[in-house]
Design a protein around this motif. Structure first.
Motif, PDB file in Angstrom:
ATOM      1  N   LYS A   1       0.836  -1.202   0.000  1.00  0.00           N
ATOM      2  CA  LYS A   1       0.000   0.000   0.000  1.00  0.00           C
ATOM      3  C   LYS A   1       0.872   1.253   0.000  1.00  0.00           C
ATOM      4  N   ASP A   2       0.303   2.340  -0.517  1.00  0.00           N
ATOM      5  CA  ASP A   2       1.028   3.603  -0.577  1.00  0.00           C
ATOM      6  C   ASP A   2       1.224   4.173   0.816  1.00  0.00           C
ATOM      7  N   SER A   3       2.362   4.813   1.021  1.00  0.00           N
ATOM      8  CA  SER A   3       2.647   5.449   2.303  1.00  0.00           C
ATOM      9  C   SER A   3       1.834   6.726   2.432  1.00  0.00           C
ATOM     10  N   THR A   4       1.215   6.919   3.597  1.00  0.00           N
ATOM     11  CA  THR A   4       0.417   8.130   3.829  1.00  0.00           C
ATOM     12  C   THR A   4       0.859   8.864   5.086  1.00  0.00           C
ATOM     13  N   GLY A   5       1.927   8.419   5.702  1.00  0.00           N
ATOM     14  CA  GLY A   5       2.394   9.041   6.940  1.00  0.00           C
ATOM     15  C   GLY A   5       3.265  10.258   6.684  1.00  0.00           C
ATOM     16  N   ILE A   6       3.874  10.777   7.763  1.00  0.00           N
ATOM     17  CA  ILE A   6       4.784  11.906   7.655  1.00  0.00           C
ATOM     18  C   ILE A   6       6.006  11.465   6.852  1.00  0.00           C
ATOM     19  N   CYS A   7       6.468  12.321   5.960  1.00  0.00           N
ATOM     20  CA  CYS A   7       7.587  11.998   5.082  1.00  0.00           C
ATOM     21  C   CYS A   7       8.762  11.401   5.847  1.00  0.00           C
ATOM     22  N   PHE A   8       9.098  10.158   5.546  1.00  0.00           N
ATOM     23  CA  PHE A   8      10.215   9.392   6.102  1.00  0.00           C
ATOM     24  C   PHE A   8      10.069   9.025   7.573  1.00  0.00           C
TER      25      PHE A   8
ATOM     26  N   PHE B   1      -0.556  10.303  15.463  1.00  0.00           N
ATOM     27  CA  PHE B   1       0.086  11.596  15.295  1.00  0.00           C
ATOM     28  C   PHE B   1       0.199  12.378  16.600  1.00  0.00           C
ATOM     29  N   LYS B   2      -0.883  12.416  17.382  1.00  0.00           N
ATOM     30  CA  LYS B   2      -0.835  13.179  18.630  1.00  0.00           C
ATOM     31  C   LYS B   2       0.251  12.663  19.567  1.00  0.00           C
ATOM     32  N   GLU B   3       0.312  11.355  19.719  1.00  0.00           N
ATOM     33  CA  GLU B   3       1.290  10.765  20.627  1.00  0.00           C
ATOM     34  C   GLU B   3       2.708  11.049  20.143  1.00  0.00           C
ATOM     35  N   PHE B   4       2.897  11.018  18.833  1.00  0.00           N
ATOM     36  CA  PHE B   4       4.222  11.298  18.278  1.00  0.00           C
ATOM     37  C   PHE B   4       4.615  12.748  18.539  1.00  0.00           C
ATOM     38  N   LEU B   5       3.699  13.684  18.280  1.00  0.00           N
ATOM     39  CA  LEU B   5       4.004  15.101  18.429  1.00  0.00           C
ATOM     40  C   LEU B   5       4.243  15.486  19.889  1.00  0.00           C
ATOM     41  N   LYS B   6       3.571  14.792  20.807  1.00  0.00           N
ATOM     42  CA  LYS B   6       3.728  15.090  22.232  1.00  0.00           C
ATOM     43  C   LYS B   6       5.157  14.868  22.720  1.00  0.00           C
ATOM     44  N   LYS B   7       5.895  14.015  22.022  1.00  0.00           N
ATOM     45  CA  LYS B   7       7.286  13.757  22.412  1.00  0.00           C
ATOM     46  C   LYS B   7       8.170  14.983  22.199  1.00  0.00           C
TER      47      LYS B   7
ATOM     48  N   THR C   1     -16.803  28.985  21.345  1.00  0.00           N
ATOM     49  CA  THR C   1     -17.556  29.340  20.148  1.00  0.00           C
ATOM     50  C   THR C   1     -17.118  30.752  19.745  1.00  0.00           C
ATOM     51  N   LEU C   2     -17.562  31.208  18.586  1.00  0.00           N
ATOM     52  CA  LEU C   2     -17.154  32.532  18.119  1.00  0.00           C
ATOM     53  C   LEU C   2     -17.688  33.661  18.997  1.00  0.00           C
ATOM     54  N   ASP C   3     -18.747  33.374  19.772  1.00  0.00           N
ATOM     55  CA  ASP C   3     -19.243  34.378  20.715  1.00  0.00           C
ATOM     56  C   ASP C   3     -18.690  34.150  22.123  1.00  0.00           C
ATOM     57  N   LYS C   4     -17.550  33.421  22.192  1.00  0.00           N
ATOM     58  CA  LYS C   4     -16.755  33.218  23.411  1.00  0.00           C
ATOM     59  C   LYS C   4     -17.415  32.314  24.459  1.00  0.00           C
ATOM     60  N   LYS C   5     -18.357  31.472  24.046  1.00  0.00           N
ATOM     61  CA  LYS C   5     -18.955  30.526  24.978  1.00  0.00           C
ATOM     62  C   LYS C   5     -18.076  29.278  25.056  1.00  0.00           C
ATOM     63  N   GLU C   6     -17.706  28.886  26.277  1.00  0.00           N
ATOM     64  CA  GLU C   6     -16.836  27.719  26.454  1.00  0.00           C
ATOM     65  C   GLU C   6     -17.676  26.438  26.368  1.00  0.00           C
ATOM     66  N   ILE C   7     -17.263  25.519  25.459  1.00  0.00           N
ATOM     67  CA  ILE C   7     -18.038  24.289  25.285  1.00  0.00           C
ATOM     68  C   ILE C   7     -17.183  23.023  25.398  1.00  0.00           C
ATOM     69  N   GLY C   8     -15.927  23.186  25.758  1.00  0.00           N
ATOM     70  CA  GLY C   8     -15.077  21.998  25.900  1.00  0.00           C
ATOM     71  C   GLY C   8     -13.620  22.372  26.090  1.00  0.00           C
ATOM     72  N   THR C   9     -12.762  21.352  26.100  1.00  0.00           N
ATOM     73  CA  THR C   9     -11.324  21.570  26.224  1.00  0.00           C
ATOM     74  C   THR C   9     -10.593  20.806  25.117  1.00  0.00           C
ATOM     75  N   HIS C  10      -9.436  21.303  24.767  1.00  0.00           N
ATOM     76  CA  HIS C  10      -8.617  20.651  23.744  1.00  0.00           C
ATOM     77  C   HIS C  10      -7.287  20.190  24.343  1.00  0.00           C
ATOM     78  N   ASP C  11      -6.569  19.357  23.608  1.00  0.00           N
ATOM     79  CA  ASP C  11      -5.293  18.818  24.085  1.00  0.00           C
ATOM     80  C   ASP C  11      -4.110  19.722  23.763  1.00  0.00           C
ATOM     81  N   GLY C  12      -4.327  20.689  22.886  1.00  0.00           N
ATOM     82  CA  GLY C  12      -3.249  21.559  22.419  1.00  0.00           C
ATOM     83  C   GLY C  12      -3.599  22.027  21.028  1.00  0.00           C
ATOM     84  N   VAL C  13      -3.567  23.345  20.780  1.00  0.00           N
ATOM     85  CA  VAL C  13      -4.037  23.867  19.499  1.00  0.00           C
ATOM     86  C   VAL C  13      -3.235  23.331  18.314  1.00  0.00           C
ATOM     87  N   MET C  14      -1.989  22.883  18.583  1.00  0.00           N
ATOM     88  CA  MET C  14      -1.157  22.399  17.470  1.00  0.00           C
ATOM     89  C   MET C  14      -1.688  21.110  16.853  1.00  0.00           C
ATOM     90  N   TYR C  15      -2.570  20.401  17.567  1.00  0.00           N
ATOM     91  CA  TYR C  15      -3.083  19.127  17.063  1.00  0.00           C
ATOM     92  C   TYR C  15      -4.259  19.286  16.096  1.00  0.00           C
TER      93      TYR C  15
END
Length: 347
Positions: free
Chosen positions: A179-186, A192-198, A209-223
């Motif tokens: 199958k064709d490779s679809t991951g990060i080059c080489f 992906f998240k676990e790899f980037l966390k290293k 939301t765009l009107d500043k209502k908090e509806i959850g949390t994220h693991d890091g905007v870079m993900y």
């Protein structure tokens, strides 16, 4: 020779055309406990080269890859952008140290399994789209220079992917069904998240939301990337219905902005790109119409281009969805790739 079916068949085609072919395998990432794909790929290279009766060698550019590609990759993610390592890898490694090494071995050209073409006219080298439009990889080659293009051959320019598979099967190559490779080059395919966390510490923050209502949390905007709707884990918010989409990322305050359903905030009318590489040369006109792509495997879009020093301003004929900082704006004139640059702003 990457260990995939495309480079395997490219080597076969060149040998059939009478070229003296040498297989060269690159290792650009040091194996860790999660991935030993390089060993498996090299084993396939050995099998294919033995079947085709061509010599093969291996080279290690891990240090160059880390310094020239991966460190920039991390820097971009820290800025909240979504980089394209394949573009950098082509410019800085495959057509950089790899080309230099091949020439030192006595090669006249390097050849790869990319779906693209090169045409020479009056001493200038043009990058052309492949016959198989679904596999065309000129987007990833937009940073190649005249010197690099003068020393490369793309044997798969006029071949469909299905034909490549058929050739590999007839030759009984070990890569025929791979199958064709679809991951990060080489680096390969991995969570992906676990790899980037290293490399970039996770930092949880608010999803607003765009009107500043908090509806959850994220693991890091870079993900997260603009336009993303999967993996947000905010379904079922009280009093709401419909899918949520990432609209913006505030890196400084570690905030991820989302909205329900696709709205006007997800669409742009223009962008700015820098670090532009023009193929075969800088256009004589500083303003012109052409077509462009802003991510891999999307149809060409009509655009108006204005050049100002090393920045290129692009206006879309129609609004463009989810323009993403860190990706590349690549220009085209029919079958010819005019080059590209990194997207740094949108409006």
């Amino acid at each position: 020779m990457s260990g995939g079916v495309d480079s395997s068949v490219a080597a076969y085609i060149l040998k059939e055309q009478g070229y003296n072919v040498i297989g060269l395998f690159m290792k650009n990432w040091q194996d860790d406990s999660e991935s030993c794909s390089a060993e498996a790929d090299y084993a396939d290279v050995a099998k294919v080269c033995n079947t085709l009766d061509i010599p093969y060698y291996t080279v290690n550019f891990s240090k160059e890859y880390y310094e020239k590609v991966f460190e920039y990759f991390l820097l971009q993610y820290k800025k909240g952008r979504t980089p394209n390592p394949d573009v950098l890898c082509n410019r800085e490694i495959k057509f950089g140290p790899f080309l230099e090494h091949a020439l030192k071995l006595g090669a006249d050209y390097i050849a790869t399994g990319h779906y693209a073409g090169v045409e020479e006219r009056k001493g200038l080298f043009y990058l052309k789209k492949a016959k198989d439009n679904n596999k065309d990889q000129t987007y990833f080659l937009n940073q190649l220079t005249q010197t690099q293009l003068s020393k490369v051959m793309f044997p798969l320019e006029n071949i469909e992917k299905s034909q490549v598979r058929e050739i590999a099967k007839k030759l009984k190559l070990s890569t025929a069904e791979k199958k064709d490779s679809t991951g990060i080059c080489f680096i390969g395919e991995r969570p992906f998240k676990e790899f980037l966390k290293k490399y970039i510490p996770a930092k949880t923050g608010k999803i607003l939301t765009l009107d500043k209502k908090e509806i959850g949390t994220h693991d890091g905007v870079m993900y997260y990337t603009i336009g993303q709707r999967k993996g947000l884990n905010i379904g079922g918010v009280s009093g709401t219905s419909g899918r949520w989409f990432v609209i913006d990322k505030d890196v400084e305050n570690n905030v991820l902005y989302v909205r329900q359903n696709e709205g006007e905030e997800l669409f742009s009318k223009s962008l700015v790109a820098e670090g532009f590489n023009f193929i075969p040369k800088v256009p004589e006109k500083i303003e012109f119409e052409c077509t462009g792509r802003f991510r891999y495997r999307e149809p060409d879009k009509k655009i108006n281009v204005k050049i100002n020093s090393n920045k290129v301003y692009v206006e879309f004929e129609n609004l463009e969805r989810a323009v993403t900082l860190g990706q590349y704006a690549v220009l085209y004139d029919r079958v010819y790739c005019l080059g590209g640059g990194e997207i740094i702003a949108k409006a």
